[in-house]
Design a protein around this motif. Structure first.
Motif, mmCIF file in Angstrom:
data_model
loop_
_atom_site.group_PDB
_atom_site.id
_atom_site.type_symbol
_atom_site.label_atom_id
_atom_site.label_comp_id
_atom_site.label_asym_id
_atom_site.label_seq_id
_atom_site.Cartn_x
_atom_site.Cartn_y
_atom_site.Cartn_z
ATOM 1 N N ARG A 264 9.533 24.591 -27.941
ATOM 2 C CA ARG A 264 10.246 25.307 -28.922
ATOM 3 C C ARG A 264 9.298 26.013 -29.933
ATOM 4 N N ASP B 244 13.765 35.484 -25.820
ATOM 5 C CA ASP B 244 14.236 36.431 -26.910
ATOM 6 C C ASP B 244 13.221 36.198 -28.196
ATOM 7 N N ALA B 245 12.646 35.049 -28.342
ATOM 8 C CA ALA B 245 11.883 35.090 -29.386
ATOM 9 C C ALA B 245 10.807 36.049 -29.512
ATOM 10 N N SER C 259 4.902 28.838 -24.273
ATOM 11 C CA SER C 259 5.454 27.405 -24.428
ATOM 12 C C SER C 259 4.404 26.787 -23.579
ATOM 13 N N SER D 238 6.870 34.762 -22.727
ATOM 14 C CA SER D 238 7.500 33.455 -23.480
ATOM 15 C C SER D 238 7.000 32.295 -22.733
ATOM 16 N N ILE E 196 17.713 31.495 -32.163
ATOM 17 C CA ILE E 196 16.583 32.064 -31.341
ATOM 18 C C ILE E 196 15.244 31.402 -32.044
ATOM 19 N N SER F 39 8.442 29.610 -30.278
ATOM 20 C CA SER F 39 9.674 30.496 -30.854
ATOM 21 C C SER F 39 9.843 30.425 -32.471
ATOM 22 N N THR F 40 9.557 29.195 -32.938
ATOM 23 C CA THR F 40 9.680 29.199 -34.204
ATOM 24 C C THR F 40 8.805 29.739 -35.067
ATOM 25 N N GLU G 124 18.398 27.242 -21.872
ATOM 26 C CA GLU G 124 17.154 26.656 -22.082
ATOM 27 C C GLU G 124 16.440 25.685 -21.301
#
Length: 501
Positions: A112, A164-165, A97, A93, A157, A115-116, A59
């Motif tokens: 994050r 990955d998300a 971000s 990704s 995740i 991803s959420t 991360e």
């Protein structure tokens, strides 16, 4: 009608009415507990997003890539550091971000957030699959969403700065469209094909050709199971849809190769073939290959589902059997969900360089299958499962402080924050060992000197400095009069190294 049959009919009707009245409160209880589980999981995830530091190595690595990108405007190709392009993963990704960091600032919670959001959008799709084409009960749909968000891997995740998300979201969108194609009449299939292949094209910008394989392999398996491979292929593939996928993905790949020659060879050959075919592959430019025993993906999948594996043992009442051979009618059969679920496990069974996140695309179909199964269970059994799910969220909440502490021990955040309190102008250099080099770079805004060895003193910074070392090295430095300990965090210590005499 004979009196005996009339009485029997009335008795049966009264009995069914009594059962429905008894079942209705249980259904309400089950739905309420499922909603509470989802709300608790969302709240806990947001709290942890804000409190957890970026942990080395994964991360913090991607967090530093985002920070470097924001600082230097690296929107085309992610960079591990200025002048070091990061060829290991495409940028989707990182873009997400970076956009969140631009709007909200480069904090842990902001990085994050994509991803959420994507994880919760995926949970909504899973619920729709249970309630829509799957024709399940509302309680089953809510529990399916809870499965995806509270399973150990799904929970991780949903709040990690990783690729990955975006990847699992793209595969879930593609497979949701594929499910709709399976049950829709021919007149409605064109739009579903376009969205499906647009999602596959987008997924290649997050994880490369793995997204293509993980979206198409379930369809291939399903075609073989129902013994209509050609008809199945024609259902899911069209030239306009393929063209749209290429239009989404190809421009970035061509631009990246033009700007950074050699990228495609490293990414397509190294990351897609050698990583999986060569045990302990040594060609990784950005880390070490993760060597695992053959078949380890199955253990990873079991660990990823966690306590929800036990819920699969809950007995379910039999429902109408779906005919998996009929395209355009009915609802998907168990074969469809099984093919989707097993595809990533079969794909990576013989791969040696894998980690547990490789099982993530098996979670959405597992959640759908379990939601359909629980939707056919009695309301009382559904309420019991929902209560256990809420208790599981409670366990996660109780463990959260310890998790924050444990992750903090694997990050340079606390020690560098103490150095900043003692030296707010950052007059003295910061020296961080290789074990914490990514979080050290992120939390020092790239100013820390990171060593490839655990002995941070080998980093070429002379004179007075704040140095993060192991406790044994710190004790020797103090005994030698070369510095003093100013903070401790887990397996590392912050030493204020004095100027040489």
């Amino acid at each position: 009608m004979p009196a005996s049959r009339l009485l029997s009919s009335r008795y049966a009707g009264a009995r069914d009415d009594l059962r429905s009245r008894r079942g209705f409160p249980a259904s309400r209880v089950a739905a309420g507990l499922a909603v509470a589980t989802l709300a608790g999981a969302v709240l806990l995830r947001l709290v942890l997003n804000a409190l957890l530091p970026l942990a080395d190595t994964t991360e913090a690595r991607y967090g530093e890539i985002v920070r470097v990108g924001l600082e230097n405007g690296f929107w085309l190709m992610p960079h591990a550091a200025p002048g070091v392009p990061f060829f290991a993963k495409p940028p989707a990704s990182t873009w997400a971000s970076m956009l969140a960091g631009t709007l909200l600032g480069p904090t842990e919670a902001a990085l994050r957030l994509p991803s959420t959001l994507l994880a919760h959008a995926g949970a909504a799709m899973v619920a729709w699959l249970v309630r829509g084409p799957g024709r399940g009960a509302p309680g089953g749909a809510l529990l399916a969403a809870a499965v995806l968000l509270t399973a150990p891997l799904g929970f991780v995740i949903a709040g990690a700065v990783m690729t990955d998300a975006v990847h699992v979201f793209a595969v879930t969108v593609a497979m949701t469209c594929a499910t709709a194609l399976l049950v829709s009449p021919e007149a409605d299939r064109g739009r579903w094909r376009l969205v499906m292949w647009a999602a596959i094209g987008t997924g290649t910008l997050a994880k490369g050709l793995a997204t293509v394989a993980l979206a198409l392999l379930p369809i291939v398996l399903y075609g073989l199971v129902v013994r209509t491979p050609l008809r199945t292929a024609r259902t899911f593939v069209s030239l306009p849809a393929l063209g749209l996928a290429l239009l989404v993905a190809l421009p970035w790949y061509l631009a990246a190769e033009a700007r950074f020659p050699g990228f495609l060879r490293y990414f397509l050959v190294g990351e897609h073939l050698q990583r999986f075919l060569e045990p302990g592959w040594t060609g990784d430019r950005y880390g070490n290959a993760h060597r695992a025993p053959i078949g380890m993906i199955w253990a990873y999948a079991a660990a990823s589902a966690g306590p929800w594996l036990l819920a699969a043992l809950v007995p379910a009442r039999r429902g109408p059997a779906a005919d998996p051979t009929v395209l355009g009618t009915g609802s998907p059969g168990a074969a469809w969900w099984a093919c989707w679920m097993l595809a990533p496990l079969l794909l990576f069974t013989f791969a040696r360089n894998i980690i547990w996140t490789y099982a993530v695309t098996a979670l959405p179909p597992f959640a759908v299958w379990l939601g359909l199964r629980l939707g056919r269970a009695t309301p009382g059994r559904r309420a019991a499962v929902a209560a256990l799910a809420l208790a599981w969220v409670g366990v996660l909440a109780v463990a959260a402080p310890r998790l924050v502490d444990r992750v903090g021990r694997n990050s340079a955040r606390a020690l560098l924050a103490q150095a900043d309190r003692l030296d707010p102008q950052r007059r003295l250099p910061r020296v961080v060992p290789g074990a914490l080099k990514f979080s050290g770079a992120f939390y020092s805004d790239g100013r820390a000197c990171t060593s490839n060895a655990d002995a941070a003193a080998q980093c070429d910074v002379g004179g007075e400095a704040y140095v993060i070392v192991r406790p044994d090295d710190a004790a020797r430095a103090v005994q030698a009069g070369a510095g003093r300990i100013v903070a401790e965090s887990g397996r590392h210590v912050l030493v204020h190294r004095g100027a040489p005499r």
